[in-house]
Design a protein around this motif. Structure first.
Motif, PDB file in Angstrom:
ATOM      1  N   SER A 163      58.134 123.641  83.290  1.00 32.34           N
ATOM      2  CA  SER A 163      59.023 122.793  83.303  1.00 32.34           C
ATOM      3  C   SER A 163      57.870 122.011  84.517  1.00 32.34           C
ATOM      4  O   SER A 163      57.950 120.387  84.832  1.00 32.34           O
ATOM      5  CB  SER A 163      59.835 122.695  83.852  1.00 32.34           C
ATOM      6  OG  SER A 163      60.533 123.301  85.135  1.00 32.34           O
ATOM      7  N   GLU A 191      57.759 112.197  77.618  1.00 33.54           N
ATOM      8  CA  GLU A 191      58.722 114.002  78.387  1.00 33.54           C
ATOM      9  C   GLU A 191      57.123 113.825  79.513  1.00 33.54           C
ATOM     10  O   GLU A 191      57.648 114.069  80.918  1.00 33.54           O
ATOM     11  CB  GLU A 191      58.737 114.807  78.360  1.00 33.54           C
ATOM     12  CG  GLU A 191      59.421 116.116  78.787  1.00 33.54           C
ATOM     13  CD  GLU A 191      59.408 117.287  78.319  1.00 33.54           C
ATOM     14  OE1 GLU A 191      59.926 118.755  78.837  1.00 33.54           O
ATOM     15  OE2 GLU A 191      59.917 117.198  76.705  1.00 33.54           O
ATOM     16  N   LEU A 195      57.792 113.472  83.803  1.00 34.89           N
ATOM     17  CA  LEU A 195      56.843 114.559  84.782  1.00 34.89           C
ATOM     18  C   LEU A 195      55.668 114.466  85.897  1.00 34.89           C
ATOM     19  O   LEU A 195      56.281 114.442  87.465  1.00 34.89           O
ATOM     20  CB  LEU A 195      56.750 116.228  83.978  1.00 34.89           C
ATOM     21  CG  LEU A 195      56.381 116.958  84.537  1.00 34.89           C
ATOM     22  CD1 LEU A 195      57.298 117.310  85.480  1.00 34.89           C
ATOM     23  CD2 LEU A 195      55.880 118.207  83.840  1.00 34.89           C
ATOM     24  N   GLN A 198      57.247 111.800  88.529  1.00 42.04           N
ATOM     25  CA  GLN A 198      58.424 113.094  89.160  1.00 42.04           C
ATOM     26  C   GLN A 198      57.567 113.333  90.349  1.00 42.04           C
ATOM     27  O   GLN A 198      58.276 113.645  91.364  1.00 42.04           O
ATOM     28  CB  GLN A 198      59.560 113.697  88.231  1.00 42.04           C
ATOM     29  CG  GLN A 198      61.032 114.482  89.105  1.00 42.04           C
ATOM     30  CD  GLN A 198      61.013 115.974  87.793  1.00 42.04           C
ATOM     31  OE1 GLN A 198      60.964 114.463  86.576  1.00 42.04           O
ATOM     32  NE2 GLN A 198      60.933 117.244  88.845  1.00 42.04           N
ATOM     33  N   GLN A 199      57.292 114.259  89.726  1.00 42.52           N
ATOM     34  CA  GLN A 199      55.967 114.945  90.804  1.00 42.52           C
ATOM     35  C   GLN A 199      55.456 113.955  91.711  1.00 42.52           C
ATOM     36  O   GLN A 199      55.417 114.212  92.992  1.00 42.52           O
ATOM     37  CB  GLN A 199      55.114 115.865  90.004  1.00 42.52           C
ATOM     38  CG  GLN A 199      55.513 117.118  89.277  1.00 42.52           C
ATOM     39  CD  GLN A 199      54.057 117.686  88.701  1.00 42.52           C
ATOM     40  OE1 GLN A 199      53.019 117.726  88.696  1.00 42.52           O
ATOM     41  NE2 GLN A 199      54.614 119.033  88.450  1.00 42.52           N
TER      42      GLN A 199
END
Length: 288
Positions: A163, A191, A195, A198-199
């Motif tokens: 993840s 997705e 991600l 988000q990072q």
């Protein structure tokens, strides 16, 4: 069965390992991290030059060493014997074990055996090492035809590691793509982009080159999804965009990109352009 295994392990460590010369004990413990071994590999991970002599001595003693070829170059240990030694090494010399495994992986990669390096990490259940190996070698392995093993390797990695890695998720997407499972890819792409965002918001550092590579690969896969949905205009625009970006990346994607262009040209009846693009796909594929 567990009692039998413990009894065998105690026997290995006390009645076999303990009776060997110190140099042989060290060799047996160090080489227990290898699934297959030869003299050159053992010398490399241990920083020595006497592994051939020790292997010959072990073979003469019939000490749980199994030849794997008729030339006497490659061997493996009996699995329960290796496992007993490996558990001792892992318990008493964890830092040394990590160093040995890292050097073994380096040797296998240098000798063009990334598949075996990955299999070794899987069987030794070294998941962080496996994730790093896939991130570094996964694209080339997929393009060499190892997309089905790739799905198995990724499935073995614990969820908390997967993840955190956009590259691992993208490798899964590519493996599904080459398995002709395009219909399940769209939510995984969403997705992946979430991600990455988000990072970025969490200030998790990703190099500019890696971001360009990820963006190009996502666009290329989306072009094939558009093509599968008969959106030729969208597919063509995405594919040409990727082609412009590929000049600044090291990803082995030009063959797949030109193949898409060839499909688009063929579909609209432009056979000359289709032939040119498909020939380019073949040439880039040979190099990649």
């Amino acid at each position: 069965l567990l009692a039998d295994e413990r009894h065998f392990s105690d026997y290995v460590l006390s009645e076999i390992l303990g009776l060997q010369p110190e140099e042989t004990q060290s060799f047996l413990l160090d080489s227990s991290c290898l699934l297959r071994l030869n003299a050159e590999l053992c010398d490399y991970i241990r920083g020595t030059n006497n592994s051939r002599e020790i292997l010959q001595e072990l073979e003469q003693k019939n000490l749980f060493l199994i030849p794997l070829d008729s030339q006497g170059e490659w061997f493996r240990y009996h699995e329960m014997f290796r496992d007993s030694l490996f558990k001792r090494l892992r318990k008493n010399q964890k830092a040394h074990l990590i160093e040995l495994q890292t050097r073994a992986i380096d040797w296998l990669i240098e000798h063009n055996q990334p598949h075996e390096a990955i299999e070794q990490a899987v069987l030794l259940q070294e998941w962080e090492l496996l994730a790093r190996l896939l991130e570094s070698n996964g694209n080339n392995l997929i393009h060499e035809g190892h997309h089905l093993p790739m799905l198995e390797w990724i499935a073995a990695i614990p969820e908390q590691l997967k993840s955190r890695s956009p590259r691992i998720l993208l490798l899964r997407i590519w493996a599904l793509f080459f398995s002709n499972k395009i219909e399940v890819i769209q939510p995984l792409l969403d997705e992946l982009e979430a991600l990455i965002d988000q990072q970025r918001l969490a200030n998790i550092e990703t190099s500019t080159d890696e971001l360009v590579d990820l963006h190009s690969e996502i666009s290329l896969i989306r072009s094939y999804i558009a093509r599968s949905q008969s959106d030729l205009r969208g597919a063509s625009q995405l594919t040409k965009q990727v082609l412009e970006e590929l000049d600044s990346t090291n990803m082995p994607l030009k063959s797949v990109t030109y193949y898409g262009i060839g499909l688009d040209s063929f579909t609209v009846g432009d056979l000359e352009s289709a032939e040119t693009a498909l020939k380019a796909a073949i040439e880039h594929g040979k190099r990649e």
